[in-house]
Scaffold this motif. Structure first.
Motif, PDB file in Angstrom:
ATOM      1  N   ARG A  58      -2.732  24.545  11.215  1.00 60.25           N
ATOM      2  CA  ARG A  58      -4.320  23.807  10.974  1.00 60.25           C
ATOM      3  C   ARG A  58      -4.131  22.143  10.909  1.00 60.25           C
ATOM      4  NH1 ARG A  58      -6.534  28.902  10.211  1.00 60.25           N
ATOM      5  NH2 ARG A  58      -8.223  29.651  11.268  1.00 60.25           N
ATOM      6  N   LYS A  59      -4.104  21.438  11.963  1.00 60.74           N
ATOM      7  CA  LYS A  59      -4.457  20.003  11.016  1.00 60.74           C
ATOM      8  C   LYS A  59      -5.085  19.809  10.063  1.00 60.74           C
ATOM      9  CE  LYS A  59      -3.739  15.341  13.246  1.00 60.74           C
ATOM     10  NZ  LYS A  59      -3.966  14.348  14.204  1.00 60.74           N
ATOM     11  N   LYS A  60      -4.495  19.125   8.620  1.00 61.95           N
ATOM     12  CA  LYS A  60      -5.027  19.003   7.881  1.00 61.95           C
ATOM     13  C   LYS A  60      -6.113  17.670   8.351  1.00 61.95           C
ATOM     14  CE  LYS A  60      -5.181  17.558   3.324  1.00 61.95           C
ATOM     15  NZ  LYS A  60      -3.404  17.657   1.703  1.00 61.95           N
ATOM     16  N   LYS A  61      -7.753  17.717   7.492  1.00 61.06           N
ATOM     17  CA  LYS A  61      -8.485  16.104   7.574  1.00 61.06           C
ATOM     18  C   LYS A  61      -7.554  15.678   7.083  1.00 61.06           C
ATOM     19  CE  LYS A  61     -12.403  19.206  10.086  1.00 61.06           C
ATOM     20  NZ  LYS A  61     -13.603  19.671   9.634  1.00 61.06           N
ATOM     21  N   ALA A  62      -7.598  14.401   8.231  1.00 59.75           N
ATOM     22  CA  ALA A  62      -7.699  13.070   6.944  1.00 59.75           C
ATOM     23  C   ALA A  62      -8.933  13.345   5.252  1.00 59.75           C
ATOM     24  CB  ALA A  62      -7.467  12.152   7.741  1.00 59.75           C
ATOM     25  N   ASP A  63      -8.381  12.787   4.280  1.00 57.23           N
ATOM     26  CA  ASP A  63      -9.139  12.606   3.636  1.00 57.23           C
ATOM     27  C   ASP A  63      -9.726  11.358   3.584  1.00 57.23           C
ATOM     28  OD1 ASP A  63      -7.948  14.538   1.724  1.00 57.23           O
ATOM     29  OD2 ASP A  63      -5.948  13.360   0.975  1.00 57.23           O
ATOM     30  N   THR A  64     -11.648  11.214   3.347  1.00 56.00           N
ATOM     31  CA  THR A  64     -12.187  10.294   3.679  1.00 56.00           C
ATOM     32  C   THR A  64     -12.140   9.594   2.603  1.00 56.00           C
ATOM     33  OG1 THR A  64     -13.902  11.470   4.183  1.00 56.00           O
ATOM     34  CG2 THR A  64     -14.808   9.299   3.663  1.00 56.00           C
ATOM     35  N   LEU A  65     -11.858   8.327   2.797  1.00 46.55           N
ATOM     36  CA  LEU A  65     -11.447   7.280   1.536  1.00 46.55           C
ATOM     37  C   LEU A  65     -12.848   6.680   1.279  1.00 46.55           C
ATOM     38  CD1 LEU A  65      -9.364   4.930   0.190  1.00 46.55           C
ATOM     39  CD2 LEU A  65      -9.713   3.764   2.453  1.00 46.55           C
ATOM     40  N   ASN A  66     -12.417   7.057  -0.386  1.00 44.67           N
ATOM     41  CA  ASN A  66     -14.053   5.643  -0.878  1.00 44.67           C
ATOM     42  C   ASN A  66     -13.614   4.203  -1.372  1.00 44.67           C
ATOM     43  OD1 ASN A  66     -16.384   5.126  -3.259  1.00 44.67           O
ATOM     44  ND2 ASN A  66     -16.682   6.803  -2.785  1.00 44.67           N
ATOM     45  N   VAL A  67     -13.535   3.144  -0.462  1.00 44.57           N
ATOM     46  CA  VAL A  67     -13.776   1.629  -1.190  1.00 44.57           C
ATOM     47  C   VAL A  67     -13.528   1.531  -2.281  1.00 44.57           C
ATOM     48  CG1 VAL A  67     -13.442  -0.832  -0.380  1.00 44.57           C
ATOM     49  CG2 VAL A  67     -13.446   1.654   1.281  1.00 44.57           C
ATOM     50  N   GLY A  68     -15.292   1.431  -2.713  1.00 41.81           N
ATOM     51  CA  GLY A  68     -15.308   1.436  -3.668  1.00 41.81           C
ATOM     52  C   GLY A  68     -14.573   2.249  -5.017  1.00 41.81           C
ATOM     53  N   GLN A  90     -10.379   2.369  -9.212  1.00 47.33           N
ATOM     54  CA  GLN A  90      -8.913   2.918  -9.645  1.00 47.33           C
ATOM     55  C   GLN A  90      -8.481   1.852 -10.148  1.00 47.33           C
ATOM     56  OE1 GLN A  90      -8.363   6.157 -11.291  1.00 47.33           O
ATOM     57  NE2 GLN A  90     -10.394   6.803 -11.160  1.00 47.33           N
ATOM     58  N   VAL A  91      -7.861   1.328  -8.735  1.00 46.68           N
ATOM     59  CA  VAL A  91      -7.061  -0.153  -9.037  1.00 46.68           C
ATOM     60  C   VAL A  91      -6.621  -1.318 -10.249  1.00 46.68           C
ATOM     61  CG1 VAL A  91      -6.053  -2.813  -7.726  1.00 46.68           C
ATOM     62  CG2 VAL A  91      -6.114  -0.260  -6.366  1.00 46.68           C
ATOM     63  N   ARG A  92      -8.436  -1.214 -11.028  1.00 45.84           N
ATOM     64  CA  ARG A  92      -9.191  -2.445 -11.758  1.00 45.84           C
ATOM     65  C   ARG A  92      -8.824  -1.654 -13.062  1.00 45.84           C
ATOM     66  NH1 ARG A  92     -14.059  -4.175 -13.223  1.00 45.84           N
ATOM     67  NH2 ARG A  92     -12.811  -5.608 -14.184  1.00 45.84           N
ATOM     68  N   ALA A  93      -8.326   0.214 -12.886  1.00 48.48           N
ATOM     69  CA  ALA A  93      -8.387   0.516 -13.657  1.00 48.48           C
ATOM     70  C   ALA A  93      -6.999   0.426 -14.091  1.00 48.48           C
ATOM     71  CB  ALA A  93      -9.266   2.160 -14.669  1.00 48.48           C
ATOM     72  N   GLY A  94      -5.906   0.386 -13.751  1.00 45.58           N
ATOM     73  CA  GLY A  94      -4.551  -0.001 -13.316  1.00 45.58           C
ATOM     74  C   GLY A  94      -3.763   1.701 -13.478  1.00 45.58           C
ATOM     75  N   SER A 122      -0.756   1.732  -4.818  1.00 45.49           N
ATOM     76  CA  SER A 122       0.065   2.255  -4.018  1.00 45.49           C
ATOM     77  C   SER A 122      -0.474   2.248  -2.922  1.00 45.49           C
ATOM     78  CB  SER A 122       0.948   3.385  -4.612  1.00 45.49           C
ATOM     79  OG  SER A 122       1.905   2.923  -5.026  1.00 45.49           O
ATOM     80  N   LYS A 123      -1.795   3.260  -2.906  1.00 46.28           N
ATOM     81  CA  LYS A 123      -2.539   3.588  -1.702  1.00 46.28           C
ATOM     82  C   LYS A 123      -3.131   2.395  -1.342  1.00 46.28           C
ATOM     83  CE  LYS A 123      -3.769   8.225  -2.884  1.00 46.28           C
ATOM     84  NZ  LYS A 123      -4.846   9.460  -3.409  1.00 46.28           N
ATOM     85  N   ALA A 124      -3.334   1.284  -2.347  1.00 50.85           N
ATOM     86  CA  ALA A 124      -4.106   0.451  -1.846  1.00 50.85           C
ATOM     87  C   ALA A 124      -3.564  -0.555  -0.826  1.00 50.85           C
ATOM     88  CB  ALA A 124      -5.155  -0.755  -3.172  1.00 50.85           C
ATOM     89  N   ILE A 125      -1.745  -0.595  -1.105  1.00 54.07           N
ATOM     90  CA  ILE A 125      -1.222  -1.346  -0.776  1.00 54.07           C
ATOM     91  C   ILE A 125      -0.802  -0.947   1.137  1.00 54.07           C
ATOM     92  CG2 ILE A 125       1.043  -2.303  -0.338  1.00 54.07           C
ATOM     93  CD1 ILE A 125       0.685  -2.648  -3.844  1.00 54.07           C
ATOM     94  N   GLU A 147      -2.841  -8.580  -8.967  1.00 52.77           N
ATOM     95  CA  GLU A 147      -3.263  -9.534 -10.102  1.00 52.77           C
ATOM     96  C   GLU A 147      -5.337  -8.287 -10.477  1.00 52.77           C
ATOM     97  OE1 GLU A 147      -2.468 -14.346  -8.686  1.00 52.77           O
ATOM     98  OE2 GLU A 147      -4.087 -13.517  -8.109  1.00 52.77           O
ATOM     99  N   ALA A 148      -5.957  -7.948  -8.935  1.00 51.36           N
ATOM    100  CA  ALA A 148      -6.969  -7.488  -9.559  1.00 51.36           C
ATOM    101  C   ALA A 148      -6.408  -5.880 -10.786  1.00 51.36           C
ATOM    102  CB  ALA A 148      -7.531  -6.958  -8.243  1.00 51.36           C
ATOM    103  N   ALA A 149      -5.373  -5.696 -10.361  1.00 46.36           N
ATOM    104  CA  ALA A 149      -5.033  -4.558 -11.178  1.00 46.36           C
ATOM    105  C   ALA A 149      -4.287  -4.933 -12.625  1.00 46.36           C
ATOM    106  CB  ALA A 149      -3.356  -3.737 -10.336  1.00 46.36           C
TER     107      ALA A 149
END
Length: 365
Positions: free
Chosen positions: A34-44, A49-53, A59-62, A179-181
Motif C-alpha cells: 500500500r502506497k503510504k499517504k504523504a503527510d499533510t504539511l502544516n505550514v504554520g 519549529q523553524v523559528r524554535a531552532g 532541513s524540511k523547510a529548505i 535567518e528566521a531560524a
C-alpha cells in the motif's frame, strides 16, 4: 499412505522437515503493498519549529523551498511569508575561489571558530550538477566533520541544478529561512568555477575570495572581473614551506587591489594570509568582516545594498517566470521545434528563426 511405515529402524527413514520457506523462517500471508499517504504539511507549525531552532524542520523547510512540485511551490511561499518578518538579522558572507583553493577546509575552520565564539552558523554549500545526468555529489557535509558536530552549526549542501553563478536558484530563499531560524552568520560556499562566480555577489553583504600561491601566475589566477567584486582576498594554505610565498602573494594582491575600484563604497578591499590547517589568520578574517560591517553601516550603504539586491532578485525572477511561461506553452514549443528543423536543414539562419518566432507571436496577438 505413510512412506515411512515399518522403516523407523532403516537408513531409508525420512524425518519430517520444517514447514517453512527456503531460509527456515515462518511466513504468514504476504501483505499487499500500500502506497503510504504523504503527510499533510502544516505550514504554520513548520514555521514555528523553524523559528524554535529545530534543525530537522529547517532541513524540511529548505527541501520544500527547493522542490519543483507545484503544490510545494505554493506552500514554500506561504512559509516564507510567515518567516519574512524574522529575517535580515545575520551577516551574509559569500565565499568563492578556484577548485582546490580549500573553500570547504576554510569554512569548517572558520565556522568552528565562530561557533566557539558563541555564534550560530549556517553553511549553504553549492555543488555543481552534472550536465549529463543532472546529479550532484553533495559531499561538503561529510568533508566538514568537525563543524557538523557543533549544535550551533547547520550545514546544507544543495545542487546548482544548472543555475549559473555558482549558486542554487533558491539560495536566496534558503538564506532567509536560516535567518528566521536564528543563525547569525550565513556562509555561502559557491561551486568554484572561476570567473563566472559573480551572481553570489548580488545576495551577500561581504564577498570573500580564496586564492592559492604556487599555481602559476598568481595575479592571473583570478581575473580582474571577480577581483573587483571581492571585499577581501584570502591567500589560503599559508602554512609550512608556503608561508613566505603566501606573504609575498598577499603583498602583490594588496598592490593590485589599490588600483581597482572598491567593491563596496567606503571600503578598501584587502588581502591576508590564512592557514586553516594551523588555524592561523582566521581571527583576522572575522575582525576584518567586523570592521567592514561597522564602516558600511555608518555610511548607510548596508541597507541600500540589501534593497538593491532585493530589487535585482525581483527582476531576475520575472525573467525566470517569463521563460517558464514561454516554454510551457505547447503551441510555442511546437513552433520552436519546427524552426529548429528549418535551421538545422539550412533553410533559415538562427537570427531569422528567432525573428520569425517573435514576429509570429506578434501576429497571433
Amino acid at each position: 499412505m505413510d512412506k515411512n511405515k515399518g522403516m523407523e529402524e532403516s537408513a531409508l527413514f525420512v524425518m519430517d522437515g520444517v514447514e517453512a520457506t527456503h531460509d527456515g523462517m515462518q511466513y504468514g500471508t504476504p501483505k499487499k503493498f500500500r502506497k503510504k499517504k504523504a503527510d499533510t504539511l502544516n505550514v504554520g507549525e513548520l514555521a514555528q519549529q523553524v523559528r524554535a531552532g529545530s534543525r530537522t524542520h529547517l532541513s524540511k523547510a529548505i527541501t520544500l523551498i527547493e522542490s519543483s512540485n507545484a503544490t510545494h511551490k505554493v506552500q514554500a511561499q506561504e512559509l516564507l511569508q510567515e518567516l519574512l518578518p524574522h529575517t535580515g538579522n545575520s551577516i551574509r558572507i559569500g565565499i568563492t575561489g578556484v577548485p582546490g583553493a580549500g573553500k570547504s577546509s576554510f569554512i569548517e575552520a572558520f565556522g568552528t571558530m565562530l561557533c566557539d565564539m558563541g555564534k550560530r552558523v549556517a553553511v549553504l554549500a553549492i555543488d555543481p550538477s552534472s550536465s549529463l545526468s543532472g546529479g550532484s555529489i553533495l559531499g561538503d557535509k561529510t568533508r566538514m566533520e568537525e563543524l557538523v558536530k557543533k549544535p550551533s552549526a547547520f550545514v546544507r549542501p544543495s545542487p546548482s541544478a544548472g543555475t549559473l553563478g555558482g549558486v542554487h536558484k533558491k539560495t536566496r530563499e534558503t538564506m532567509l529561512v536560516c535567518e528566521a531560524a536564528g543563525y547569525d552568520v550565513i556562509l555561502i560556499e559557491t561551486v568554484g568555477v572561476g570567473q563566472s562566480e559573480t551572481y553570489v555577489r548580488g545576495m551577500v553583504d561581504f564577498f570573500l575570495l580564496l586564492v592559492l600561491t604556487g599555481a602559476g601566475d598568481e595575479l592571473q589566477g583570478m581575473k580582474k572581473g571577480i577581483m573587483e567584486l571581492a571585499d577581501a582576498i584570502v591567500v589560503h594554505k599559508a602554512d609550512g614551506d608556503n608561508v613566505r610565498l603566501a606573504k609575498k602573494t598577499v603583498a602583490e594582491y594588496k598592490q593590485i587591489l589599490h588600483f581597482l575600484q572598491p567593491a563596496t563604497p567606503g571600503w578598501m578591499s584587502t588581502a591576508m594570509p590564512v592557514s586553516s590547517l594551523e588555524n592561523r589568520g582566521l581571527d583576522k578574517v572575522w575582525e576584518t568582516i567586523g570592521e567592514f560591517k561597522q564602516i558600511v553601516e555608518a555610511n548607510h550603504y548596508w541597507a541600500t545594498r540589501r534593497q538593491q539586491q532585493t530589487k535585482e532578485w525581483f527582476q531576475s525572477m520575472i525573467t525566470d517566470h517569463l521563460i517558464d511561461l514561454f516554454y510551457g506553452n505547447p503551441q510555442r514549443k511546437a513552433q520552436v521545434q519546427q524552426l529548429e528543423r528549418q535551421i538545422l536543414s539550412g533553410q533559415l539562419t538562427v537570427t531569422q528563426g528567432v525573428d520569425r518566432l517573435f514576429s509570429e507571436e506578434q501576429e497571433d496577438k
